[in-house]
Scaffold this motif. Structure first.
Motif, PDB file in Angstrom:
ATOM      1  N   ARG A   1       0.844  -1.197   0.000  1.00 52.18           N
ATOM      2  CA  ARG A   1       0.000   0.000   0.000  1.00 52.18           C
ATOM      3  C   ARG A   1       0.883   1.252   0.000  1.00 52.18           C
ATOM      4  NH1 ARG A   1      -2.549  -0.333   4.910  1.00 52.18           N
ATOM      5  NH2 ARG A   1      -1.024   1.112   5.771  1.00 52.18           N
ATOM      6  N   ARG A   2       1.943   1.250   0.824  1.00 49.97           N
ATOM      7  CA  ARG A   2       2.840   2.406   0.892  1.00 49.97           C
ATOM      8  C   ARG A   2       3.602   2.604  -0.429  1.00 49.97           C
ATOM      9  NH1 ARG A   2       3.343   0.418   6.273  1.00 49.97           N
ATOM     10  NH2 ARG A   2       5.144  -0.859   5.732  1.00 49.97           N
ATOM     11  N   ILE A   3       3.961   1.513  -1.088  1.00 54.33           N
ATOM     12  CA  ILE A   3       4.697   1.600  -2.355  1.00 54.33           C
ATOM     13  C   ILE A   3       3.804   2.142  -3.471  1.00 54.33           C
ATOM     14  CG2 ILE A   3       5.739   0.198  -4.195  1.00 54.33           C
ATOM     15  CD1 ILE A   3       6.815  -1.643  -1.912  1.00 54.33           C
ATOM     16  N   ILE A   4       2.579   1.651  -3.549  1.00 56.01           N
ATOM     17  CA  ILE A   4       1.697   1.995  -4.670  1.00 56.01           C
ATOM     18  C   ILE A   4       1.048   3.362  -4.508  1.00 56.01           C
ATOM     19  CG2 ILE A   4      -0.424   1.345  -5.878  1.00 56.01           C
ATOM     20  CD1 ILE A   4       0.384  -1.584  -5.437  1.00 56.01           C
ATOM     21  N   LEU A   5       0.565   3.654  -3.314  1.00 61.60           N
ATOM     22  CA  LEU A   5      -0.150   4.911  -3.120  1.00 61.60           C
ATOM     23  C   LEU A   5       0.834   6.060  -2.919  1.00 61.60           C
ATOM     24  CD1 LEU A   5      -3.070   3.904  -0.753  1.00 61.60           C
ATOM     25  CD2 LEU A   5      -3.004   3.888  -3.242  1.00 61.60           C
ATOM     26  N   ASP A   6       0.512   7.165  -3.514  1.00 60.81           N
ATOM     27  CA  ASP A   6       1.341   8.360  -3.385  1.00 60.81           C
ATOM     28  C   ASP A   6       0.776   9.225  -2.258  1.00 60.81           C
ATOM     29  OD1 ASP A   6       3.242  10.276  -3.914  1.00 60.81           O
ATOM     30  OD2 ASP A   6       2.064  11.215  -5.513  1.00 60.81           O
ATOM     31  N   GLU A   7       0.905   8.707  -1.038  1.00 63.28           N
ATOM     32  CA  GLU A   7       0.402   9.415   0.141  1.00 63.28           C
ATOM     33  C   GLU A   7       1.524   9.523   1.159  1.00 63.28           C
ATOM     34  OE1 GLU A   7      -2.450  10.836   0.689  1.00 63.28           O
ATOM     35  OE2 GLU A   7      -3.750  10.012  -0.872  1.00 63.28           O
ATOM     36  N   GLU A   8       1.740  10.703   1.655  1.00 61.29           N
ATOM     37  CA  GLU A   8       2.755  10.922   2.686  1.00 61.29           C
ATOM     38  C   GLU A   8       2.266  10.436   4.045  1.00 61.29           C
ATOM     39  OE1 GLU A   8       5.858  12.220   2.368  1.00 61.29           O
ATOM     40  OE2 GLU A   8       5.593  12.234   0.197  1.00 61.29           O
ATOM     41  N   ASP A   9       0.980  10.533   4.255  1.00 60.88           N
ATOM     42  CA  ASP A   9       0.377  10.278   5.558  1.00 60.88           C
ATOM     43  C   ASP A   9      -0.361   8.938   5.550  1.00 60.88           C
ATOM     44  OD1 ASP A   9      -2.426  10.818   7.198  1.00 60.88           O
ATOM     45  OD2 ASP A   9      -0.641  11.605   8.224  1.00 60.88           O
ATOM     46  N   GLU A  10      -0.051   8.072   6.521  1.00 66.27           N
ATOM     47  CA  GLU A  10      -0.670   6.745   6.619  1.00 66.27           C
ATOM     48  C   GLU A  10      -2.186   6.844   6.789  1.00 66.27           C
ATOM     49  OE1 GLU A  10      -0.254   2.401   7.161  1.00 66.27           O
ATOM     50  OE2 GLU A  10       1.102   3.918   6.418  1.00 66.27           O
TER      51      GLU A  10
ATOM     52  N   GLU B   1      -7.727   6.331   4.608  1.00 68.20           N
ATOM     53  CA  GLU B   1      -9.022   6.951   4.287  1.00 68.20           C
ATOM     54  C   GLU B   1      -9.298   6.862   2.786  1.00 68.20           C
ATOM     55  OE1 GLU B   1     -11.608   7.900   6.158  1.00 68.20           O
ATOM     56  OE2 GLU B   1     -10.377   7.036   7.744  1.00 68.20           O
ATOM     57  N   ARG B   2      -8.272   7.079   2.004  1.00 69.70           N
ATOM     58  CA  ARG B   2      -8.401   6.950   0.552  1.00 69.70           C
ATOM     59  C   ARG B   2      -8.795   5.526   0.178  1.00 69.70           C
ATOM     60  NH1 ARG B   2      -3.240   7.987  -3.353  1.00 69.70           N
ATOM     61  NH2 ARG B   2      -4.024   6.935  -5.198  1.00 69.70           N
ATOM     62  N   ARG B   3      -8.114   4.543   0.777  1.00 71.33           N
ATOM     63  CA  ARG B   3      -8.429   3.141   0.496  1.00 71.33           C
ATOM     64  C   ARG B   3      -9.833   2.791   0.967  1.00 71.33           C
ATOM     65  NH1 ARG B   3      -7.777   1.086  -3.057  1.00 71.33           N
ATOM     66  NH2 ARG B   3      -8.067  -0.959  -2.143  1.00 71.33           N
ATOM     67  N   ARG B   4     -10.242   3.294   2.128  1.00 73.54           N
ATOM     68  CA  ARG B   4     -11.587   3.035   2.644  1.00 73.54           C
ATOM     69  C   ARG B   4     -12.634   3.507   1.645  1.00 73.54           C
ATOM     70  NH1 ARG B   4     -15.758   5.432   5.718  1.00 73.54           N
ATOM     71  NH2 ARG B   4     -16.507   4.126   7.447  1.00 73.54           N
TER      72      ARG B   4
END
Length: 195
Positions: free
Chosen positions: A161-170, A175-178
């Motif tokens: 999830r951390r590799i694929i998503l371009d999000e700084e904040d966990e 929330e995006r995934r939800r």
């Protein structure tokens, strides 16, 4: 007294099995953490494997009791499931360990199957005014399995999830995934004639 023993043993065993799996878990560590007698744990559960099975069943019962799938509010139900998994990441770890170390039928599987079939039956009968039939029941089962997979994968492989998503904040990533999983569930339900 027995309830307190189970609660303390269950919490300690859940943490131990989630962290180390069935093979790596040690009853002596569970007993120490639960402030229980190692022999009492063996006497109560019979074996480490049976304790592991009891822990997995208890977690599955917990999620079943805590969440219901509402056919008329599927996306919201999926959001609540996502939140439950976020608050209880140990269930995904337990299920992964179970799949790796106990690929055959596990103890309590029949009871879990009955509970899932009850929920699927309710969804089939009440979702979109459905008429129970084998094809519709299978569509609900497929939808449930797919949705559970969409939810659990977020917690099974957080590094991906951390590799694929371009999000700084966990928290923002979750929330995006939800939101994405809720929308996917809605679209899948509609494509199967529900909702």
């Amino acid at each position: 007294m027995l309830r307190a023993f189970w609660r303390a043993s269950d919490e300690a065993a859940t943490a131990e099995f989630a962290a180390r799996g069935l093979a790596g878990a040690r009853i002596d560590r569970i007993a120490t953490e639960a402030r229980a007698n190692k022999q009492a744990i063996y006497l109560y559960f019979g074996s480490k494997e049976k304790l592991f099975g009891a822990v997995v069943r208890a977690k599955m019962a917990e999620i079943s009791d805590a969440t219901e799938i509402d056919p008329d509010a599927l996306a919201e139900s999926v959001g609540r499931l996502f939140d439950w998994y976020r608050e209880h990441p140990e269930l995904v770890r337990l299920l992964l360990w179970e799949a790796l170390e106990s690929p055959r039928e596990v103890q309590g599987q029949a009871e879990l199957r009955e509970e899932v079939q009850r929920k699927a039956g309710y969804f089939t009968e009440h979702g979109a005014g459905g008429v129970p039939d084998p094809a519709r029941s299978q569509a609900v089962q497929d939808l449930m399995f797919t949705v559970f997979g969409l939810i659990a994968w977020n917690f099974a492989v957080p590094q991906l999830r951390r590799i694929i998503l371009d999000e700084e904040d966990e928290a923002a990533a979750l929330e995006r995934r939800r939101a994405s999983v809720m929308e996917a569930a809605r679209v899948l339900a509609e494509s199967h004639g529900f909702g």
